[in-house]
Design a protein around this motif. Structure first.
Motif, mmCIF file in Angstrom:
data_model
loop_
_atom_site.group_PDB
_atom_site.id
_atom_site.type_symbol
_atom_site.label_atom_id
_atom_site.label_comp_id
_atom_site.label_asym_id
_atom_site.label_seq_id
_atom_site.Cartn_x
_atom_site.Cartn_y
_atom_site.Cartn_z
ATOM 1 N N THR A 39 -5.933 4.479 -4.881
ATOM 2 C CA THR A 39 -5.153 4.037 -3.724
ATOM 3 C C THR A 39 -3.683 4.202 -4.086
ATOM 4 O O THR A 39 -3.300 3.979 -5.239
ATOM 5 N N ALA A 40 -2.860 4.576 -3.117
ATOM 6 C CA ALA A 40 -1.437 4.802 -3.374
ATOM 7 C C ALA A 40 -0.609 3.705 -2.727
ATOM 8 O O ALA A 40 -0.879 3.285 -1.595
ATOM 9 N N MET A 41 0.404 3.247 -3.435
ATOM 10 C CA MET A 41 1.317 2.238 -2.911
ATOM 11 C C MET A 41 1.919 2.716 -1.591
ATOM 12 O O MET A 41 2.406 3.834 -1.486
ATOM 13 N N GLY A 42 1.846 1.861 -0.552
ATOM 14 C CA GLY A 42 2.390 2.208 0.743
ATOM 15 C C GLY A 42 1.421 2.918 1.664
ATOM 16 O O GLY A 42 1.730 3.131 2.845
ATOM 17 N N SER A 43 0.244 3.293 1.143
ATOM 18 C CA SER A 43 -0.720 4.009 1.972
ATOM 19 C C SER A 43 -1.517 3.036 2.841
ATOM 20 O O SER A 43 -1.544 1.835 2.599
ATOM 21 N N SER A 44 -2.162 3.571 3.860
ATOM 22 C CA SER A 44 -2.998 2.753 4.727
ATOM 23 C C SER A 44 -4.406 2.675 4.138
ATOM 24 O O SER A 44 -4.730 3.356 3.174
ATOM 25 N N GLY A 76 -16.389 -4.877 -13.325
ATOM 26 C CA GLY A 76 -16.508 -6.203 -12.732
ATOM 27 C C GLY A 76 -15.273 -6.633 -11.969
ATOM 28 O O GLY A 76 -15.320 -7.616 -11.222
ATOM 29 N N ALA A 77 -14.164 -5.917 -12.151
ATOM 30 C CA ALA A 77 -12.913 -6.275 -11.473
ATOM 31 C C ALA A 77 -12.915 -5.753 -10.033
ATOM 32 O O ALA A 77 -13.660 -4.836 -9.680
ATOM 33 N N MET A 78 -12.049 -6.323 -9.234
ATOM 34 C CA MET A 78 -11.943 -5.962 -7.827
ATOM 35 C C MET A 78 -10.479 -5.693 -7.488
ATOM 36 O O MET A 78 -9.591 -6.341 -8.022
ATOM 37 N N PHE A 79 -10.245 -4.749 -6.596
ATOM 38 C CA PHE A 79 -8.894 -4.511 -6.106
ATOM 39 C C PHE A 79 -8.953 -4.061 -4.649
ATOM 40 O O PHE A 79 -9.998 -3.631 -4.163
ATOM 41 N N GLY A 80 -7.814 -4.200 -3.958
ATOM 42 C CA GLY A 80 -7.729 -3.805 -2.554
ATOM 43 C C GLY A 80 -7.890 -4.947 -1.582
ATOM 44 O O GLY A 80 -7.786 -4.755 -0.370
ATOM 45 N N GLU A 81 -8.097 -6.176 -2.096
ATOM 46 C CA GLU A 81 -8.369 -7.296 -1.197
ATOM 47 C C GLU A 81 -7.153 -7.725 -0.377
ATOM 48 O O GLU A 81 -7.303 -8.297 0.707
ATOM 49 N N LEU A 82 -5.931 -7.471 -0.878
ATOM 50 C CA LEU A 82 -4.750 -7.888 -0.120
ATOM 51 C C LEU A 82 -4.659 -7.131 1.207
ATOM 52 O O LEU A 82 -4.426 -7.731 2.266
ATOM 53 N N ALA A 83 -4.835 -5.827 1.164
ATOM 54 C CA ALA A 83 -4.789 -5.029 2.393
ATOM 55 C C ALA A 83 -5.943 -5.385 3.326
ATOM 56 O O ALA A 83 -5.802 -5.355 4.550
ATOM 57 N N ALA A 84 -7.083 -5.755 2.745
ATOM 58 C CA ALA A 84 -8.216 -6.160 3.577
ATOM 59 C C ALA A 84 -7.920 -7.442 4.339
ATOM 60 O O ALA A 84 -8.403 -7.647 5.446
ATOM 61 N N GLN A 88 -1.950 -4.734 5.908
ATOM 62 C CA GLN A 88 -0.660 -4.118 5.600
ATOM 63 C C GLN A 88 -0.869 -2.964 4.611
ATOM 64 O O GLN A 88 -1.934 -2.820 4.008
ATOM 65 N N PRO A 89 0.155 -2.102 4.425
ATOM 66 C CA PRO A 89 0.018 -0.994 3.463
ATOM 67 C C PRO A 89 -0.286 -1.493 2.059
ATOM 68 O O PRO A 89 0.034 -2.633 1.698
ATOM 69 N N ARG A 90 -0.893 -0.649 1.274
ATOM 70 C CA ARG A 90 -1.251 -1.000 -0.098
ATOM 71 C C ARG A 90 -0.003 -1.403 -0.880
ATOM 72 O O ARG A 90 1.047 -0.772 -0.777
ATOM 73 N N SER A 91 -0.121 -2.457 -1.675
ATOM 74 C CA SER A 91 1.031 -2.995 -2.402
ATOM 75 C C SER A 91 1.180 -2.403 -3.793
ATOM 76 O O SER A 91 2.171 -2.671 -4.475
ATOM 77 N N ALA A 92 0.209 -1.599 -4.244
ATOM 78 C CA ALA A 92 0.286 -1.001 -5.579
ATOM 79 C C ALA A 92 -0.540 0.274 -5.608
ATOM 80 O O ALA A 92 -1.363 0.526 -4.720
ATOM 81 N N THR A 93 -0.290 1.076 -6.622
ATOM 82 C CA THR A 93 -1.064 2.291 -6.855
ATOM 83 C C THR A 93 -2.119 2.005 -7.916
ATOM 84 O O THR A 93 -1.824 1.387 -8.936
ATOM 85 N N ILE A 94 -3.343 2.455 -7.669
ATOM 86 C CA ILE A 94 -4.439 2.275 -8.623
ATOM 87 C C ILE A 94 -4.848 3.644 -9.144
ATOM 88 O O ILE A 94 -5.164 4.548 -8.360
ATOM 89 N N ILE A 95 -4.826 3.797 -10.457
ATOM 90 C CA ILE A 95 -5.123 5.092 -11.089
ATOM 91 C C ILE A 95 -6.283 4.923 -12.060
ATOM 92 O O ILE A 95 -6.325 3.968 -12.854
ATOM 93 N N ALA A 96 -7.232 5.847 -12.025
ATOM 94 C CA ALA A 96 -8.357 5.822 -12.963
ATOM 95 C C ALA A 96 -7.860 6.211 -14.352
ATOM 96 O O ALA A 96 -7.214 7.243 -14.517
ATOM 97 N N LEU A 97 -8.155 5.378 -15.349
ATOM 98 C CA LEU A 97 -7.730 5.677 -16.716
ATOM 99 C C LEU A 97 -8.680 6.643 -17.413
ATOM 100 O O LEU A 97 -8.360 7.229 -18.432
#
Length: 239
Positions: A39-44, A76-84, A88-97
């Protein structure tokens, strides 16, 4: 509909009763390669993601491209719940390590499940409070502590559940450049302080593996720095 999460008991265990069932019934499998932006910061987009296998990194970027790493997330971690929750647009960028396996759940499924149950709403509130506390600590460290102390705090945070009270092993360990992005400094400052800690017998690092050989000593440095700042604040000192 088959429950996708049923094949990942450790992920189910990280979620409260009922939520894993509802999310799993609507989840789709997502495979990602190392370096891929999820997910990219600022994206829908409002989908919520669960990390089934692998690790991802949460970061934000300035307009000039400067990276600030907030945290890494594992299975086990979760992300993306703020936009859900607020659409609002995504607040951070998530990158696969590295190569990752994730479950993607529609945002309305997550929102309806958590807001429709007092127990799940309470769980979500506690989760968000924990994130606020974590960010508050980091704001304090960035504004009140010097670079060495900020690094000590980050190292102690990285140890997390890896320690036994006396020592800890962190693997894979972030690069010095990544650590610098976490604490608002440059790579050379991190390298200099890591060498000092090694000379004191507190840490030992070999490539991407770090051993904190004296966890109480590292914790003592963190308490000392926080205590000094607290004493100054109580005396009315303002930098």
């Amino acid at each position: 509909m088959p429950n996708l999460l049923a094949r990942y008991p450790s992920v189910v265990a990280a979620l409260p009763d009922g939520l894993a069932q509802q999310m799993g019934e609507h989840a789709t499998l997502v495979r990602a390669r190392g370096g891929q932006t999820l997910t990219a910061m600022g994206s829908s987009g409002t989908n919520v993601f669960l990390v089934l296998d692998g690790r991802v990194q949460v970061a934000i970027f300035s307009l000039e491209g400067r990276e600030v790493i907030l945290r890494d997330l594992g299975a086990g971690a979760m992300f993306g719940e703020l936009a859900a929750l607020d659409s609002q647009p995504r607040s951070a960028t998530i990158i696969a390590l590295g190569d990752c396996l994730l479950a993607s759940v529609p945002g309305d499924v997550f929102r309806n499940a958590t807001c429709g149950s007092p127990a799940l709403a309470g769980w979500l509130a506690r989760r968000l409070v924990a994130q606020i506390r974590d960010l508050t600590e980091k704001v304090f460290e960035l504004n009140a502590l010097r670079v060495p102390s900020r690094l000590h705090c980050e190292l102690l945070r990285l140890c997390g559940s890896h320690g036994n009270g006396q020592a800890a092993v962190v693997e894979p360990f972030p690069t010095h450049a990544e650590l610098a992005s976490r604490i608002g400094t440059h790579r050379e400052a991190v390298t200099r302080e890591m060498r000092f800690l090694a000379s004191q017998g507190i840490v030992a690092q070999e490539r991407r593996r770090m051993v904190v050989t004296d966890l109480p000593a590292l914790a003592g440095l963190v308490r000392e720095a926080a205590g000094v700042v607290s004493d100054l604040a109580q005396s009315g000192f303002r930098p």
